[in-house]
Structure formats: structure tokens, C-alpha cells
Design an enzyme around this catalytic site. Structure first.
Site, PDB file in Angstrom:
ATOM      1  N   ASP A  33      30.043  37.356  45.235  1.00 23.56           N
ATOM      2  CA  ASP A  33      31.468  37.459  44.921  1.00 23.56           C
ATOM      3  C   ASP A  33      31.912  38.887  45.184  1.00 23.56           C
ATOM      4  O   ASP A  33      31.144  39.844  44.960  1.00 23.56           O
ATOM      5  CB  ASP A  33      31.751  37.080  43.469  1.00 23.56           C
ATOM      6  CG  ASP A  33      33.250  37.025  43.195  1.00 23.56           C
ATOM      7  OD1 ASP A  33      33.868  36.007  43.548  1.00 23.56           O
ATOM      8  OD2 ASP A  33      33.800  38.001  42.652  1.00 23.56           O
ATOM      9  N   GLU A  35      35.280  41.782  44.917  1.00 24.39           N
ATOM     10  CA  GLU A  35      36.615  42.178  44.492  1.00 24.39           C
ATOM     11  C   GLU A  35      37.162  43.097  45.572  1.00 24.39           C
ATOM     12  O   GLU A  35      36.419  43.910  46.157  1.00 24.39           O
ATOM     13  CB  GLU A  35      36.580  42.882  43.135  1.00 24.39           C
ATOM     14  CG  GLU A  35      36.001  42.051  42.007  1.00 24.39           C
ATOM     15  CD  GLU A  35      36.742  40.737  41.786  1.00 24.39           C
ATOM     16  OE1 GLU A  35      37.950  40.686  42.073  1.00 24.39           O
ATOM     17  OE2 GLU A  35      36.107  39.759  41.345  1.00 24.39           O
ATOM     18  N   HIS A 174      37.083  37.958  36.883  1.00 25.55           N
ATOM     19  CA  HIS A 174      37.558  38.688  38.065  1.00 25.55           C
ATOM     20  C   HIS A 174      36.775  39.973  38.268  1.00 25.55           C
ATOM     21  O   HIS A 174      37.284  40.917  38.870  1.00 25.55           O
ATOM     22  CB  HIS A 174      39.059  38.976  37.983  1.00 25.55           C
ATOM     23  CG  HIS A 174      39.912  37.768  38.238  1.00 25.55           C
ATOM     24  ND1 HIS A 174      40.003  37.153  39.466  1.00 25.55           N
ATOM     25  CD2 HIS A 174      40.709  37.055  37.394  1.00 25.55           C
ATOM     26  CE1 HIS A 174      40.815  36.116  39.377  1.00 25.55           C
ATOM     27  NE2 HIS A 174      41.257  36.041  38.132  1.00 25.55           N
ATOM     28  N   ASP A 179      31.631  36.761  38.020  1.00 26.23           N
ATOM     29  CA  ASP A 179      32.081  35.597  38.792  1.00 26.23           C
ATOM     30  C   ASP A 179      30.928  34.995  39.593  1.00 26.23           C
ATOM     31  O   ASP A 179      30.841  33.769  39.768  1.00 26.23           O
ATOM     32  CB  ASP A 179      33.218  35.999  39.736  1.00 26.23           C
ATOM     33  CG  ASP A 179      34.519  36.254  38.987  1.00 26.23           C
ATOM     34  OD1 ASP A 179      34.493  36.216  37.738  1.00 26.23           O
ATOM     35  OD2 ASP A 179      35.557  36.512  39.641  1.00 26.23           O
TER      36      ASP A 179
END
Length: 887
Positions: A33, A35, A174, A179
Site C-alpha cells: 500500500d 500513500e 490511510h 492498510d
């Protein structure tokens, strides 16, 4: 050798367990994952990477780090993720993180929730850092969730929603590692649900998200124990009946697995799979042997679900009879005392070839056998009165008629110039007078003659040859040897690398099948088998070892080219030289077309854009009739309305009807990109300003489009940039493809065939709402009319904001817009196999009323651009699709 491939008694190859694929509990997954500072990989950066490595339900390791994006993080992103600009100060740059990440994911299957987003950012970062994508298999948990999680269970497929549904041990926040940990639990839960559907190996994950009926997916175990080798497969049903025979030129297991994926759309195949109880493989040494065995097994068993190659003995021929006044006739058998061309796929095609020859040569058309001298009571027929028959029945001139018959015989067995010249003149006259339907018929006649004459001329020398031995060297230095007798494959073997192939020739000839000589031009094999052998002999690098007979035919023969357009261009107004035998064979029409495309590509790359575009004659997209009950739109008053009952028993593909501008993309004869609207090519002007972005997008992907479309296909689509009556704020792309026209076959491809051709292109298609047999009632079909997939629940607010951004009156713009959430209507396609055979549209009355109430055409209004979905980028080589827009 041929006799060693598989015993005829039905002893099949039993593969080992290691050939069945990697079980999921042995697969190493890395769930990742990211960001980021935004949604566009092209101009946004990664701020955090989180990854969890798992195998067999056990966590093997984790990787987590903040990343300095090289600039400030937008405030909205800081609020969403909690990652501030100060937190990433001093963190490593992505160039420093990537080596450790690549080592962490080595040899694993990558998993991400909304994988196109995360993988798109990783690929962009790797490219900027000078790395190449390692090629890991990628699994998207959003796509898997759409397959097994219903709307009754969860309102959407977001990570937080699925984590709550499956009771994940980590709550998504998030933040990248949290995540990723939550996605691990979601992945395991999804795999548990997929297991009863036959998803048990790593190879199954590639198609796990396909929309395949559960009853079909559950039978994919039939492919598990098949070998990874070329060969023939037989689907067997109750009572050991052979339901279907097919060929795999690379891997039996991979080919049979495709029947249980979304790529298989044929209704009869779904029916066949429901009856199948097992799949029997016959491993073959080479693809050629596999293709030949398939043809022979189809002819032997006549499986009810095979459509082609079932009755080779029933294929018709055109015969020039041997009598005082010869005539042309369509026959099922070949005799030694006459001239023939063929075989044809149908009697109708054979009649087209007869008409082509009658158009060129003045020979009689009656079926009666005429005596050398006319009977006293004989009278001329109507065709003689019209000047279309020499009437030897009443005006005998055996010498003159023999001259015409000799010229006709020459056109059938050699030089086609007379036929081509006659049709070229006829086509020019018809086109000049705009009689295009007659021109199409004339073209079809010429094509039928050329293909049949070419086939007979290529078959004849092979049919007369008692034995031909040839060899072809493969890249691994092994040798493929074949023995062909009278056009039939009599033996084949593969000589391993490092062995002398000459020592295998004599044993192969000694054990080859005995073949009874046929009556030429037919060979002793299925016509398609002879076609396969000729294609194999034409391969570059094939060597002729020995031949008993002659493999040659005239230079100016129909065998030199089979495409009617090229034939007309090549031989128009050219006298025919004396025939001269050649060896080896001339290339067929498809090879010449490939060379023409290659030359065009070279010219485009070497010389750049030219100042003059060789435009093809514009092929407008056909107007679509309405389904009964549809509201007619202005300008559609002349279109017919088709009753729903006319669709009974047909296979339908139903798409959402989108409110955009019809357009098309193709390439001209000089490989230049052509962009067309409904009735003209787009060459510039103020009225085309809403197409400027389409031209820019097509030019950006021109090379990729050319490699697939070439000069063969025209890709039609809906250009959605400018709002017409419906406003969209959730489009995956502005160009939405909906049809592909094959100019060689002159057919529109089916949905499945289009997807196969366009696979890998950065092209998004219109959304498909239904794919299957016609519903029982019209109301069942109309139930598909729902909220438009291109509109979010906030589309009215989006319209208001767009109007303000462009300095327009929001109330006036809203008054010129259909205010319903529903789609415009339905677009219904009737498909048969790989071809679209018909199309209908059904338009909501409310949509048409909005057009009437507004009273102005959208082109007369300022352009109000529709909006793309978050994360959509039309220039991306891997654009988001309707299925990947959820995050």
C-alpha cells in the site's frame, strides 16, 4: 515419429502433480500500500510505502518507511493521511527505497487494493529512477471483491468496508502499513470464498476476477491435469461422446483453461462445458501435427459443438465440363476428365465464382448436354436474346467456342488477368455512378474466384507428388521433419539438438503412412490440412529434402495473390506474359498485405508525418434502428422499429447508451492516422474544437494503435469530452470504444473478439450491462436501465461548479441538461460467435423530451466539458476502467 505420438487405442498422457500449478498455500504474496501526494502518478509523488509478505497465512516480514516526496504535501492529503510535510523531512527519497523494495518483492505475487493506483505509482517511480518493472504477477483485491462480495453484503468495495465485513485485525487508517495489514486479512477472506469456485492455484488468480458463471468456473478442474505441451484436446460428455475437439499449439493446459474465463463468450461453449465430464489430451510433437490431428478428429467424430471442418467431402467445386460445348457447374465430386477450381466453403460462394467467370467469358449457362450438331427443334434461350450466351444450341461454331473455353480453362488453371481486368472495368464503372451495392457484389465475385483458383492451383502439384520430404530448423537447433504424400501428412518427427537430421529421414519415410493417389486438384487430405502443409512449407528457412514430382506453377497465376483490391491494382491494363514455372511458391495475399503494412510503418518512422494523407473511402458507422417502444430522437423518424420478439433465441450484449459524439480511428494507405466523425474526416475547423483533445490523445498513442489496427481495422467510439444533453462527472476516459470493423472480412467483431484484438491498448470500452441469451420479457431487458455508470451521486453539484469555472450561467446550463440520474438508454448488440450481426437502441422518453424542451443543438452552445473520475488519466498507457474506478 508420427506413429509414436499417441496410440490409437486411447492411451492418454498423465502429467505429474508438479504440472498442475502452484497451490495458493505455497504462493508468497507481498501486500503493498502507498500513500501519495495526489492521484496522478505522472506528476505526484509517494510519501509512504508499506508492505507485508505472507505465505500460507503466515507473515514472513514487513517493510515500512516514510518517503520524502521532494516537495510539500497538499493540506487535503495531510488531513486524509495524517502525514505532514515536517514528518517526511529527512526521510529517504524513493530512489533510495526502491532497491530494498525490489529485493523484498522478488519472486512474489504483488497484491494491492485498487492495484492500478499503487502499481501505477510504483512503475512511474521505477521508470524515473532508471529501473525496469520486475514483472511480478499482480492481484487486485477490489476486482476479487467484485466477484464474490454482493451489494447485499456491502454497499461498496472500499478497503474499510471490506475490513469491517471480514473482521480484519487491523483497521485501515490511510497509513501504508496499517492498510497493507488490513488488505492481508481481506485477501485471505476473499481466497476462501474463491476456493469453491475452482481458484486453487497461483495460475488461477489471473482470471479469478473474470465474470464467469459459477457453473462454468467450478468445472475448471477439468484442465488441471493437462500437460503443458502442444496437442489436441477432446471434451467428452455422457456416454463418452466427443462433444468438442480443439487444438493447442503451445500448451494444452493453458488453452483449455481459457474456456473457463471471461474470454470465452460463445453460448454453445457454455452449453458444452455444462455437459463435459472430462478432457482427453493427445500430446503432439509439434504444432503442425496438433493442427492436423484436430482436423482428422473433427472429421472422424463430427462433434456436435464444432462448427468448422466437419464434412470436408461435402465442400463444393466448380467444374468446366468436358464436352463439345463445355459449361460451368457446381459439383461435390471431382473427375479426371474436367477442369476444377475450389474447394469452396459453401455452394453460395461457388456460385459467386461461377458468376465471375460468366461475367468474363461467353460460355453457355444452360445445364443441358448439347450435341455437336443442333437438333432441328432447338431454340435460343432468353440469355441468348440478351446477348449473354453464344447459343451453340442453335448457332454451332465449335472452333470459336473452343477458343473461349480454352481461355476460360487457362483462367481456372493459371493466369487470372482476363477475369481481373473485366472486373476492374466493371468496378470502375459502378463506383463512378455511385452504385456501391453492385460494386460490392462484383468485388465478392472476384474474391470468390481468386481464392478458389488459387487454392486449386496450389493443391494440384502437391496432389500429384507421391512423396515430399521437408525439414525446418527451430531456434533451439532441433529439426522438424515431415513427409507429405499426395498433400497429406504421412509422418513427422523432431530431431533433438545436436543430432544429425539426415539419419532420421530414411526411417521416417519407411514408417510413413501409405496414401492412395487422389484425382487432382484435390489432395488426399482434408483441404484445410493441405492448407496447413502449404503454409508450413512457405515458412522462411524450410528446406526441401527430397521430392518425387514437381512443386511449381505459373508466375502469373491466381496463387500469386488472392486479395481482389490488390489484384485489380496489380493487373489492371497489364498484358499477361507467358506462364513460367517457379519454385518455391509465391507468397499468398496475406503475406503481401503484411509486407505492405511493414513498408508503410517503415515509411512513417523513417520520413515522419507526410503532408498528404492517403485517406480510405469513409466508412460511416451504420445507423441503428430502434427497439419497439423506444422514443425516437429527432432525425430518426425514418428508422425502423424492431419488435422484441425478433430477438428471441439470440445472444445479446447490452451496453449503456452514452450521450457523446460518434467518432472513428483508423490508418490510411500511407499509415497516417485518420480521425473521423459520423460523416467526415476531421481535418480542422471551429466546429471540430471539441475533438481537439481526441486528436491529441490519438497522436500520443499512435504507434500502439497502429501496431494493432494497421490498415485492417476501424475502431469506432463515443467521444465524451463535450456535454450534449447528459452531464457525466465519473468517466474513466473521454474516448470509449464500442465497435471494431474488420475491413478484410467486412464484419463488425463481437465483444469478446474486440477485447482480444484490443488487449493491451490504452483503450477503454463502453460499459457492458448484460451478456447472454435474450431475456424472456422486454421488461426484463429494460430493467437494465438504471443510474448511469458515468455519473456520481454528486453530479449536479459538479455541473454547477463546471459551469462557474467556464463563466457560464449554472441555471441555463442545468436547463440544457437531462436532470435524471438514469442513463440515456440501452444499446443492444446481437452477436454470433466472433461477429456482431445486428444492433438496436432503446432510448428513454425523458431523455428525448429534454432535447425537445431545450430546442438548441449542443454544438450551438458553449462547450461544457464532462468530468473524468478521480485518478483517470486519458494519456496513461494503463488507464482506469469502469471496473477499477472504486478505491
Amino acid at each position: 515419429m508420427w506413429s509414436q505420438a499417441v496410440p490409437s487405442g486411447g492411451v492418454w498422457v498423465q502429467p505429474g502433480l508438479d504440472e498442475m500449478g502452484t497451490p495458493l498455500h505455497e504462493v508468497t504474496f507481498v501486500v503493498v500500500d502507498l500513500e501519495t501526494t495526489g492521484t496522478r502518478a505522472a506528476d505526484c509523488a509517494i510519501t509512504e510505502v508499506g508492505a507485508v509478505k505472507v505465505r500460507g497465512g503466515q507473515v514472513l516480514g514487513e517493510l515500512s518507511t516514510l518517503v520524502d516526496p521532494g516537495g510539500p504535501i497538499p493540506p487535503a492529503v495531510q488531513v486524509l493521511t495524517g502525514i505532514t510535510t515536517s514528518m517526511v523531512v529527512g526521510a529517504p527519497r524513493i530512489e533510495q527505497v526502491l532497491p530494498a523494495f525490489l529485493e523484498f518483492v522478488r519472486g512474489s505475487v504483488l497484491v494491492a487494493h485498487n492495484a492500478p493506483f499503487d502499481i501505477g505509482f510504483l512503475k512511474a517511480a521505477l521508470s524515473r529512477a532508471g529501473y525496469t518493472w520486475p514483472g511480478n504477477q499482480v492481484v487486485d483485491t477490489v476486482a476479487l471483491a467484485r466477484r464474490v462480495v454482493t451489494r447485499d453484503e456491502a454497499p461498496n468495495h472500499r478497503l474499510a468496508t471490506l475490513a469491517r465485513l471480514f473482521g480484519a485485525t487491523t483497521t485501515p487508517t490511510h497509513r501504508a502499513l496499517d492498510d497493507a495489514r488490513a488488505t492481508v486479512d481481506v485477501l485471505h477472506a476473499l481466497l476462501e470464498r474463491l476456493a469453491p469456485l475452482g481458484v486453487a492455484h497461483a495460475e488461477d488468480l489471473a482470471t479469478a476476477a473474470d465474470r464467469v458463471p459459477d457453473k462454468v468456473r467450478r468445472r475448471r478442474h477439468l484442465a488441471d491435469r493437462l500437460p503443458d505441451a502442444p496437442g489436441v484436446y477432446l471434451f467428452r460428455g455422457p456416454g463418452d461422446e466427443v462433444l468438442y475437439a480443439g487444438v493447442a499449439t503451445v500448451s494444452l493446459r493453458s488453452r483449455v483453461r481459457t474456456y473457463f474465463t471471461a474470454a470465452e463468450r460463445r453460448a454453445r461453449m457454455t452449453e458444452m462445458l455444462a455437459l463435459a465430464t472430462r478432457v482427453d489430451p493427445i500430446v503432439c510433437a509439434t504444432p503442425l501435427e496438433a493442427q492436423v490431428r484436430e482436423l482428422r478428429l473433427i472429421a472422424e467424430h463430427a462433434p456436435r459443438y464444432n462448427r468448422r471442418s466437419r464434412a470436408p467431402g461435402r465442400m463444393p467445386w466448380v467444374r468446366l465440363t468436358d464436352e463439345p460445348y463445355p459449361r460451368l457447374s457446381v459439383v461435390r465430386d471431382v473427375t479426371a476428365d474436367a477442369t476444377h477450381i475450389g474447394p469452396f466453403v459453401s455452394a453460395a460462394t461457388a456460385k459467386l465464382a461461377v458468376e465471375a467467370l460468366h461475367e468474363t467469358f461467353a460460355v453457355r449457362r444452360c445445364a443441358t448436354r448439347l450435341p455437336a450438331r443442333p437438333r432441328p427443334e432447338a431454340s435460343a434461350c432468353t440469355l441468348a436474346d440478351l446477348g449473354r450466351c453464344p447459343a451453340p444450341c442453335v448457332n454451332p461454331d465449335e472452333g470459336q467456342y473452343a477458343t473461349v473455353a480454352a481461355a476460360l480453362r487457362s483462367a481456372m488453371t493459371g493466369d487470372p488477368t482476363a477475369v481481373v481486368a473485366a472486373h476492374a472495368h466493371r468496378l470502375a464503372t459502378l463506383v463512378a455512378t455511385e452504385r456501391f451495392e453492385e460494386a460490392a457484389t462484383t468485388r465478392d465475385r472476384l474474391a470468390a474466384y481468386l481464392r478458389a483458383a488459387s487454392r486449386a492451383q496450389r493443391f494440384d502439384p502437391l496432389a500429384r507428388s507421391p512423396e515430399l520430404v521437408a525439414a525446418h530448423r527451430h531456434d533451439d537447433t532441433s529439426w522438424e521433419l515431415v513427409v507429405i504424400r499426395h498433400g497429406r501428412l504421412a509422418a513427422t518427427t523432431v530431431v533433438p539438438p545436436g543430432h544429425d537430421p539426415r539419419r532420421s529421414v530414411d526411417p521416417l519415410r519407411a514408417t510413413a503412412e501409405h496414401v492412395t493417389p487422389p484425382v487432382p486438384p484435390p489432395t488426399a487430405a482434408h483441404p484445410e490440412e493441405t492448407d496447413l502443409l502449404l503454409a508450413w512449407l512457405d515458412r522462411p528457412g524450410t528446406r526441401l529434402v527430397a521430392i518425387d514430382g514437381t512443386l511449381a506453377w505459373p508466375v502469373r497465376s491466381a496463387a500469386a495473390i488472392t486479395d481482389p483490391a490488390t489484384a485489380v491494382a496489380t493487373w489492371h491494363d497489364h498484358p499477361a506474359p507467358a506462364p513460367t514455372p517457379i519454385q518455391p511458391p509465391s507468397p499468398d495475399g496475406s503475406a503481401l498485405r503484411r509486407k505492405a503494412v511493414d513498408r508503410a510503418r517503415w515509411r512513417r518512422q523513417a520520413c515522419g508525418p507526410t503532408t498528404r494523407t492517403a485517406m480510405r473511402s469513409l466508412l460511416k458507422y451504420p445507423r441503428t434502428p430502434h427497439l419497439a417502444g423506444s422514443r425516437l430522437q429527432p432525425g430518426d423518424e425514418d428508422l425502423s422499429q424492431v419488435p422484441f420478439a425478433a430477438l428471441a433465441g439470440k445472444h445479446l450484449v447490452v451496453e449503456e447508451k452514452l450521450d457523446g459524439a460518434n467518432c472513428g480511428l483508423s490508418f490510411g494507405g500511407d499509415a497516417q492516422l485518420l480521425v473521423q466523425s459520423r460523416g467526415h474526416y476531421l481535418t480542422g475547423g471551429a466546429r471540430e474544437k471539441h475533438f481537439n483533445l481526441l486528436k491529441s490523445w490519438a497522436a500520443a498513442h499512435e504507434d500502439a494503435l497502429f501496431d494493432v489496427l494497421g490498415s485492417r481495422y476501424i475502431m469506432y467510439g463515443e467521444w465524451m469530452y463535450a456535454k450534449h444533453t447528459v452531464f457525466y462527472d465519473r468517466l474513466p476516459h473521454y474516448f470509449l470504444e464500442f465497435d471494431l470493423f474488420d475491413t478484410e472480412q467486412e464484419v463488425f467483431l463481437s465483444t469478446a473478439a474486440r477485447r482480444q484484438v484490443l488487449d493491451g491498448l490504452p483503450v477503454v470500452s463502453v460499459p457492458v450491462l448484460y451478456d447472454g441469451s435474450t431475456p424472456g420479457r422486454l421488461d426484463d431487458l429494460l430493467a437494465l436501465v438504471g443510474p448511469s455508470l458515468g455519473k456520481s451521486s454528486q453530479w449536479r453539484q459538479s455541473l454547477h461548479q463546471v459551469a462557474l469555472q467556464h463563466g457560464l450561467d449554472p441555471e441555463l446550463v442545468a436547463a440544457q441538461t437531462q436532470l435524471s440520474d438514469l442513463s440515456e438508454g440501452l444499446y443492444v448488440k446481437v452477436e454470433d460467435g466472433d461477429v456482431t450481426t445486428g444492433r438496436l437502441k432503446w432510448v428513454r422518453a425523458g431523455f428525448v423530451q429534454s432535447i425537445a424542451d431545450d430546442g438548441t443543438h449542443w454544438l450551438a452552445r458553449p462547450v461544457v466539458p464532462n468530468q473524468l473520475a478521480p485518478g483517470a488519466d486519458i494519456y496513461s498507457p494503463t488507464p482506469v476502467t469502469w471496473e477499477t474506478m472504486d478505491s
